[in-house]
Enzyme design. Structure first.
Site, mmCIF file in Angstrom:
data_model
loop_
_atom_site.group_PDB
_atom_site.id
_atom_site.type_symbol
_atom_site.label_atom_id
_atom_site.label_comp_id
_atom_site.label_asym_id
_atom_site.label_seq_id
_atom_site.Cartn_x
_atom_site.Cartn_y
_atom_site.Cartn_z
ATOM 1 N N LYS A 69 -33.120 -38.622 34.816
ATOM 2 C CA LYS A 69 -33.116 -37.161 34.693
ATOM 3 C C LYS A 69 -33.979 -36.654 33.538
ATOM 4 C CE LYS A 69 -28.715 -36.123 36.987
ATOM 5 N NZ LYS A 69 -27.436 -35.390 36.869
ATOM 6 N N ALA A 131 -19.131 -35.337 25.318
ATOM 7 C CA ALA A 131 -20.243 -34.534 24.798
ATOM 8 C C ALA A 131 -21.585 -35.169 25.150
ATOM 9 C CB ALA A 131 -20.107 -34.368 23.281
ATOM 10 N N GLY A 133 -24.607 -36.230 28.377
ATOM 11 C CA GLY A 133 -25.528 -35.498 29.224
ATOM 12 C C GLY A 133 -24.849 -34.689 30.316
ATOM 13 N N ASN A 153 -14.609 -34.735 21.740
ATOM 14 C CA ASN A 153 -15.366 -35.987 21.806
ATOM 15 C C ASN A 153 -14.960 -36.868 20.636
ATOM 16 O OD1 ASN A 153 -17.606 -37.286 23.340
ATOM 17 N ND2 ASN A 153 -18.586 -37.346 21.340
ATOM 18 N N LYS A 158 -21.684 -35.389 17.637
ATOM 19 C CA LYS A 158 -22.323 -35.191 18.938
ATOM 20 C C LYS A 158 -21.840 -33.896 19.595
ATOM 21 C CE LYS A 158 -23.701 -38.074 22.866
ATOM 22 N NZ LYS A 158 -23.450 -39.315 23.617
ATOM 23 N N SER A 193 -17.700 -40.792 31.429
ATOM 24 C CA SER A 193 -17.824 -41.845 32.443
ATOM 25 C C SER A 193 -16.748 -42.906 32.245
ATOM 26 C CB SER A 193 -19.214 -42.490 32.361
ATOM 27 O OG SER A 193 -19.427 -43.033 31.067
#
Length: 273
Positions: A69, A131, A133, A153, A158, A193
């Protein structure tokens, strides 16, 4: 030899798991568009050259997924405002003059799916877990929808960096996971994730019982995501996974390419069966 229909694809590595061809060809069918949409396994070493060749062969557009991306963002000649804010691109369109136009439809896909669920109203407080992408990609449309965003986070720096980058657009605050129980939230979004590699989803605590709605940006077709499995252990029932977001962002891409509006909800119901 000229292609008999317009060519599109989704680029990623890995890519075999992608539902995008099934989704985009379904959009084409319901709107009467003559396209071919395929999967392309991008090379980590030669992605840029492969993408340029794809467009030189006559392709009209493509979707971009991990891990390309940011690289696609850097390749594009022109960018939408939401793409510039996300600093990543999930949609490319070849313009009539040959330039590549980059967009990021992830955030508007999320907003549209939250609207479908009737979980979006102005000035509500949204807790976003993570925090990275994925969060950065959705903040612009969420803030345009007048949401108050709290980013939790493990690495506070971040989270604070994201707050600094987007604070001109609306209400954002970086918090620790220990801070979460001190606030009232209308919605919690998982943008991490965590759990995808088999580890337990350990971020949640008793505070989940105080939040009315949960949205997981992850999705799995035939089983619960790790986040949803963890919610169920707290007897939480008001949740949604990211399949609707996947279709909603794909519908935005399709509309950009073909200049048509497509209703993704019918196809969503078919996939959920």
């Amino acid at each position: 030899m000229q292609a008999i229909c317009d060519q599109y694809a989704v680029w990623g590595n890995p890519i075999e798991h992608s539902l995008s061809p099934q989704i985009q060809m379904a959009f084409a069918k319901v709107t009467g568009q003559n396209i071919l949409y395929t999967k392309r396994l991008g090379s980590l070493e030669h992605f840029e050259q492969e993408l340029f060749a794809f467009f030189q062969e006559g392709a009209k557009g493509c979707n971009i997924t991990a891990p390309f991306k940011q690289r696609a963002f850097a390749l594009a000649d022109l960018h939408s405002e939401r793409c510039l804010r996300a600093k990543s691109c999930n949609t490319l369109k070849k313009l009539a003059n040959g330039q590549l136009y980059a967009d990021n439809t992830d955030g508007i896909g999320l907003v549209n799916d939250l609207s479908r669920l009737n979980w979006l109203r102005p000035h509500q407080k949204i807790l976003i877990l993570g925090a990275g992408g994925a969060t950065q990609g959705v903040l612009y449309p969420l803030l345009q929808a007048e949401q108050q965003i709290f980013i939790a986070n493990r690495n506070m720096d971040k989270a604070q960096n994201l707050v600094n980058d987007f604070q001109d657009l609306g209400s954002l605050k970086a918090i620790t996971f220990n801070d979460i129980p001190t606030y009232h939230f209308d919605l919690c979004i998982n943008a991490t994730s965590l759990g995808l590699n088999g580890e337990d989803f350990t971020l949640l605590g008793e505070w989940v019982r105080e939040i009315p709605h949960f949205y997981d940006m992850q999705y799995k077709l035939h089983e619960d995501t790790p986040f949803i499995k963890k919610l169920k252990s707290y007897q939480i029932t008001n949740y949604a996974d990211g399949l609707g977001m996947l279709l909603a962002q794909g519908a935005e891409s399709f509309g950009l390419w073909r200049n048509v509006t497509v209703d993704y909800t019918t196809i969503l119901k078919e996939l959920q069966k």
